[in-house]
Write a protein that holds these residues in place. Structure first.
Motif, PDB file in Angstrom:
ATOM      1  N   ARG A   5      36.065  -2.129  20.785  1.00  0.00           N
ATOM      2  CA  ARG A   5      35.658  -2.069  22.171  1.00  0.00           C
ATOM      3  C   ARG A   5      36.390  -2.672  22.946  1.00  0.00           C
ATOM      4  O   ARG A   5      36.799  -2.555  24.594  1.00  0.00           O
ATOM      5  CB  ARG A   5      34.362  -1.998  21.628  1.00  0.00           C
ATOM      6  CG  ARG A   5      33.462  -1.802  23.596  1.00  0.00           C
ATOM      7  CD  ARG A   5      31.822  -2.348  23.501  1.00  0.00           C
ATOM      8  NE  ARG A   5      31.703  -2.660  25.260  1.00  0.00           N
ATOM      9  CZ  ARG A   5      29.772  -1.851  24.944  1.00  0.00           C
ATOM     10  NH1 ARG A   5      28.932  -2.006  24.109  1.00  0.00           N
ATOM     11  NH2 ARG A   5      29.857  -1.578  26.391  1.00  0.00           N
ATOM     12  N   TYR A  57      32.419   2.401  28.438  1.00  0.00           N
ATOM     13  CA  TYR A  57      32.062   1.667  27.656  1.00  0.00           C
ATOM     14  C   TYR A  57      30.858   2.111  28.340  1.00  0.00           C
ATOM     15  O   TYR A  57      30.692   0.573  28.675  1.00  0.00           O
ATOM     16  CB  TYR A  57      32.113   1.024  26.597  1.00  0.00           C
ATOM     17  CG  TYR A  57      33.505   1.465  25.262  1.00  0.00           C
ATOM     18  CD1 TYR A  57      32.904   2.808  25.105  1.00  0.00           C
ATOM     19  CD2 TYR A  57      34.603   0.898  25.053  1.00  0.00           C
ATOM     20  CE1 TYR A  57      34.079   3.441  23.759  1.00  0.00           C
ATOM     21  CE2 TYR A  57      34.922   1.709  24.860  1.00  0.00           C
ATOM     22  CZ  TYR A  57      35.316   2.558  23.760  1.00  0.00           C
ATOM     23  OH  TYR A  57      36.495   3.041  22.684  1.00  0.00           O
ATOM     24  N   GLU A  60      26.382   1.160  22.513  1.00  0.00           N
ATOM     25  CA  GLU A  60      27.194   1.223  21.421  1.00  0.00           C
ATOM     26  C   GLU A  60      26.398   0.954  20.754  1.00  0.00           C
ATOM     27  O   GLU A  60      24.797   0.589  20.569  1.00  0.00           O
ATOM     28  CB  GLU A  60      27.996   0.229  21.392  1.00  0.00           C
ATOM     29  CG  GLU A  60      28.829  -0.279  20.211  1.00  0.00           C
ATOM     30  CD  GLU A  60      29.537  -1.455  20.222  1.00  0.00           C
ATOM     31  OE1 GLU A  60      29.770  -1.941  18.711  1.00  0.00           O
ATOM     32  OE2 GLU A  60      29.835  -1.871  21.169  1.00  0.00           O
ATOM     33  N   LEU A  71      30.425   4.939  19.843  1.00  0.00           N
ATOM     34  CA  LEU A  71      30.974   4.141  21.221  1.00  0.00           C
ATOM     35  C   LEU A  71      30.867   4.896  22.544  1.00  0.00           C
ATOM     36  O   LEU A  71      31.758   5.741  22.409  1.00  0.00           O
ATOM     37  CB  LEU A  71      31.884   3.333  21.076  1.00  0.00           C
ATOM     38  CG  LEU A  71      32.454   2.271  20.475  1.00  0.00           C
ATOM     39  CD1 LEU A  71      33.894   1.352  20.315  1.00  0.00           C
ATOM     40  CD2 LEU A  71      31.922   1.220  20.896  1.00  0.00           C
ATOM     41  N   PHE A  73      31.416   6.461  26.240  1.00  0.00           N
ATOM     42  CA  PHE A  73      32.001   6.403  27.527  1.00  0.00           C
ATOM     43  C   PHE A  73      31.389   7.032  28.162  1.00  0.00           C
ATOM     44  O   PHE A  73      31.347   7.840  28.011  1.00  0.00           O
ATOM     45  CB  PHE A  73      33.817   5.678  26.977  1.00  0.00           C
ATOM     46  CG  PHE A  73      33.938   7.321  26.326  1.00  0.00           C
ATOM     47  CD1 PHE A  73      34.729   8.389  27.410  1.00  0.00           C
ATOM     48  CD2 PHE A  73      34.592   7.155  25.508  1.00  0.00           C
ATOM     49  CE1 PHE A  73      35.224   9.296  26.709  1.00  0.00           C
ATOM     50  CE2 PHE A  73      34.951   8.870  25.093  1.00  0.00           C
ATOM     51  CZ  PHE A  73      35.403   9.546  25.857  1.00  0.00           C
ATOM     52  N   CYS A  85      32.064  10.196  23.539  1.00  0.00           N
ATOM     53  CA  CYS A  85      31.573   9.095  22.076  1.00  0.00           C
ATOM     54  C   CYS A  85      32.514   9.107  21.602  1.00  0.00           C
ATOM     55  O   CYS A  85      33.025  10.143  20.556  1.00  0.00           O
ATOM     56  CB  CYS A  85      30.441   9.646  21.395  1.00  0.00           C
ATOM     57  SG  CYS A  85      29.817   8.438  20.933  1.00  0.00           S
TER      58      CYS A  85
END
Length: 136
Positions: A5, A57, A60, A71, A73, A85
């Motif tokens: 990330r 992002y 999480e 993650l 986004f 994702c």
């Protein structure tokens, strides 16, 4: 995965690549067959950095063992809003060995497919060069 990330948010392609296992498999939201290998996955990720704008992002999710992450986004591709994702699994060495991306809505996925399709020759050339360089 926190390190990935941070690398993406910094737009640091080298740091992203360093987190990939040699046998990573990348599953695209817009291609039928997965892409096996570090060289092609790295090249795809660099292509994504070129086509996504306003990438961030927003959430999480990690499993208790720390081997699986999701993650979520948001980004734009050619003026289309995309939510997606990144599903990431790491191996025993802490390297990403499975990377799957899903995106929505359909119009965003279509814009992504078009933008990445326009990048494909460059992506393939970068992957081939990396494979050749790594073999020497």
């Amino acid at each position: 995965m926190k390190q990935f990330r941070e690398a993406v948010e910094a737009r640091d392609a080298q740091a992203m690549q360093a987190l990939l296992a040699d046998d990573v498999v990348f599953t695209s939201p817009v291609a039928f067959k997965p892409y096996p290998g570090k060289a092609i996955t790295s090249a795809i990720l660099r292509g994504v950095l070129r086509v996504f704008t306003d990438f961030r992002y927003v959430r999480e999710i990690n499993d208790e063992g720390g081997r699986d992450s999701a993650l979520i986004f948001e980004a734009n591709v050619n003026g289309k809003a995309v939510t997606g994702c990144d599903f990431i699994h790491v191996n025993d060495d802490g390297k990403i060995d499975d990377f799957m991306v899903m995106v929505r809505p359909l119009s965003g996925a279509q814009a992504l497919a078009e933008a990445m399709g326009a990048q494909f020759d460059q992506i393939a050339a970068e992957a081939a060069a990396e494979t050749t360089d790594g073999a020497n």
